[in-house]
Design a protein around this motif. Structure first.
Motif, PDB file in Angstrom:
ATOM      1  N   ALA A  49       8.989  -2.697   4.660  1.00  0.00           N
ATOM      2  CA  ALA A  49       7.901  -2.395   5.600  1.00  0.00           C
ATOM      3  C   ALA A  49       6.624  -2.034   4.854  1.00  0.00           C
ATOM      4  O   ALA A  49       5.530  -2.523   5.196  1.00  0.00           O
ATOM      5  N   HIS A  50       6.743  -1.198   3.843  1.00  0.00           N
ATOM      6  CA  HIS A  50       5.575  -0.785   3.069  1.00  0.00           C
ATOM      7  C   HIS A  50       4.980  -1.983   2.334  1.00  0.00           C
ATOM      8  O   HIS A  50       3.758  -2.164   2.298  1.00  0.00           O
ATOM      9  N   GLY A  51       5.849  -2.814   1.752  1.00  0.00           N
ATOM     10  CA  GLY A  51       5.375  -3.989   1.031  1.00  0.00           C
ATOM     11  C   GLY A  51       4.643  -4.968   1.933  1.00  0.00           C
ATOM     12  O   GLY A  51       3.585  -5.499   1.570  1.00  0.00           O
ATOM     13  N   VAL A  52       5.180  -5.226   3.118  1.00  0.00           N
ATOM     14  CA  VAL A  52       4.535  -6.148   4.059  1.00  0.00           C
ATOM     15  C   VAL A  52       3.184  -5.592   4.503  1.00  0.00           C
ATOM     16  O   VAL A  52       2.185  -6.321   4.551  1.00  0.00           O
ATOM     17  N   LEU A  53       3.139  -4.308   4.809  1.00  0.00           N
ATOM     18  CA  LEU A  53       1.875  -3.697   5.213  1.00  0.00           C
ATOM     19  C   LEU A  53       0.828  -3.791   4.099  1.00  0.00           C
ATOM     20  O   LEU A  53      -0.328  -4.137   4.352  1.00  0.00           O
ATOM     21  N   MET A  54       1.248  -3.517   2.878  1.00  0.00           N
ATOM     22  CA  MET A  54       0.311  -3.619   1.747  1.00  0.00           C
ATOM     23  C   MET A  54      -0.176  -5.056   1.560  1.00  0.00           C
ATOM     24  O   MET A  54      -1.354  -5.282   1.245  1.00  0.00           O
ATOM     25  N   ALA A  68      -3.977  -6.261   1.650  1.00  0.00           N
ATOM     26  CA  ALA A  68      -4.594  -6.936   0.507  1.00  0.00           C
ATOM     27  C   ALA A  68      -5.246  -8.245   0.945  1.00  0.00           C
ATOM     28  O   ALA A  68      -6.368  -8.556   0.524  1.00  0.00           O
ATOM     29  N   PHE A  69      -4.563  -9.014   1.790  1.00  0.00           N
ATOM     30  CA  PHE A  69      -5.123 -10.290   2.226  1.00  0.00           C
ATOM     31  C   PHE A  69      -6.295 -10.112   3.179  1.00  0.00           C
ATOM     32  O   PHE A  69      -7.126 -11.000   3.309  1.00  0.00           O
ATOM     33  N   ARG A  70      -6.389  -8.974   3.836  1.00  0.00           N
ATOM     34  CA  ARG A  70      -7.540  -8.676   4.698  1.00  0.00           C
ATOM     35  C   ARG A  70      -8.632  -7.926   3.935  1.00  0.00           C
ATOM     36  O   ARG A  70      -9.603  -7.475   4.521  1.00  0.00           O
ATOM     37  N   HIS A  71      -8.429  -7.775   2.634  1.00  0.00           N
ATOM     38  CA  HIS A  71      -9.378  -7.109   1.742  1.00  0.00           C
ATOM     39  C   HIS A  71      -9.622  -5.653   2.107  1.00  0.00           C
ATOM     40  O   HIS A  71     -10.705  -5.115   1.901  1.00  0.00           O
ATOM     41  N   LEU A  72      -8.604  -5.020   2.670  1.00  0.00           N
ATOM     42  CA  LEU A  72      -8.697  -3.590   2.970  1.00  0.00           C
ATOM     43  C   LEU A  72      -8.302  -2.762   1.757  1.00  0.00           C
ATOM     44  O   LEU A  72      -8.680  -1.596   1.645  1.00  0.00           O
ATOM     45  N   GLN A  99      -7.385  -3.336  -2.722  1.00  0.00           N
ATOM     46  CA  GLN A  99      -7.639  -4.214  -3.868  1.00  0.00           C
ATOM     47  C   GLN A  99      -6.539  -5.267  -3.998  1.00  0.00           C
ATOM     48  O   GLN A  99      -5.359  -4.959  -3.807  1.00  0.00           O
ATOM     49  N   PRO A 100      -6.884  -6.502  -4.372  1.00  0.00           N
ATOM     50  CA  PRO A 100      -5.867  -7.531  -4.577  1.00  0.00           C
ATOM     51  C   PRO A 100      -4.859  -7.162  -5.682  1.00  0.00           C
ATOM     52  O   PRO A 100      -3.727  -7.619  -5.665  1.00  0.00           O
ATOM     53  N   GLY A 101      -5.257  -6.302  -6.588  1.00  0.00           N
ATOM     54  CA  GLY A 101      -4.356  -5.843  -7.641  1.00  0.00           C
ATOM     55  C   GLY A 101      -3.157  -5.072  -7.105  1.00  0.00           C
ATOM     56  O   GLY A 101      -2.143  -4.908  -7.794  1.00  0.00           O
ATOM     57  N   GLU A 102      -3.254  -4.616  -5.873  1.00  0.00           N
ATOM     58  CA  GLU A 102      -2.149  -3.878  -5.242  1.00  0.00           C
ATOM     59  C   GLU A 102      -0.962  -4.786  -4.923  1.00  0.00           C
ATOM     60  O   GLU A 102       0.110  -4.315  -4.555  1.00  0.00           O
ATOM     61  N   LEU A 103      -1.157  -6.108  -5.055  1.00  0.00           N
ATOM     62  CA  LEU A 103      -0.061  -7.028  -4.793  1.00  0.00           C
ATOM     63  C   LEU A 103       1.095  -6.839  -5.774  1.00  0.00           C
ATOM     64  O   LEU A 103       2.224  -7.211  -5.479  1.00  0.00           O
ATOM     65  N   TRP A 104       0.828  -6.246  -6.933  1.00  0.00           N
ATOM     66  CA  TRP A 104       1.928  -5.909  -7.860  1.00  0.00           C
ATOM     67  C   TRP A 104       2.847  -4.890  -7.202  1.00  0.00           C
ATOM     68  O   TRP A 104       4.066  -4.945  -7.357  1.00  0.00           O
ATOM     69  N   GLY A 105       2.270  -3.960  -6.479  1.00  0.00           N
ATOM     70  CA  GLY A 105       3.066  -2.979  -5.756  1.00  0.00           C
ATOM     71  C   GLY A 105       3.896  -3.626  -4.657  1.00  0.00           C
ATOM     72  O   GLY A 105       5.041  -3.237  -4.413  1.00  0.00           O
ATOM     73  N   VAL A 106       3.313  -4.636  -4.004  1.00  0.00           N
ATOM     74  CA  VAL A 106       4.040  -5.379  -2.970  1.00  0.00           C
ATOM     75  C   VAL A 106       5.277  -6.016  -3.583  1.00  0.00           C
ATOM     76  O   VAL A 106       6.389  -5.889  -3.062  1.00  0.00           O
TER      77      VAL A 106
END
Length: 119
Positions: A72-77, A81-85, A87-94
């Protein structure tokens, strides 16, 4: 037996990773209160995952909660990220959260059937 050992290793590794969030919690606590609240939950979860590593089959619900909340947390992140809310770098966390969820679901202990006494 290998599966249970692998699960114990995953629980310890993820538990230690989550407990390691105590440092950012102390650093960013005053700057971003919402982040501090989230990190405090993850640190607490990390402690319980370390305890669950002793007897994973007795902690099935905690393991399932960790897996599904990671998804759930990964999908929300990812959406953020894709809505630019964020940083795109947060995709590593996803990616990390999705991997944690997959490992825990795949290795989760099965239901224990209670044998019925002979009549």
């Amino acid at each position: 037996m290998r599966r249970e050992r692998a699960l114990k290793v995953v629980l310890v590794v993820v538990g230690l990773m989550f407990c390691g969030l105590v440092y950012p919690l102390t650093v960013f606590g005053k700057q971003d209160p919402a982040l501090a609240m989230m990190l405090s939950i993850y640190v607490t979860l990390g402690i319980f995952l370390l305890l669950a590593a002793r007897d994973p089959s007795a902690n099935r619900s905690l393991i399932a909660f960790t897996a599904w909340s990671s998804f759930a947390h990964g999908v929300l992140m990812a959406v953020q990220a894709f809505r630019h809310l964020i940083q795109p770098g947060e995709l590593w966390g996803v990616a990390a959260l999705i991997i944690i969820g997959i490992f825990l679901i795949v290795l989760a202990p099965g239901k224990t059937l209670i044998p019925t006494p002979p009549s």
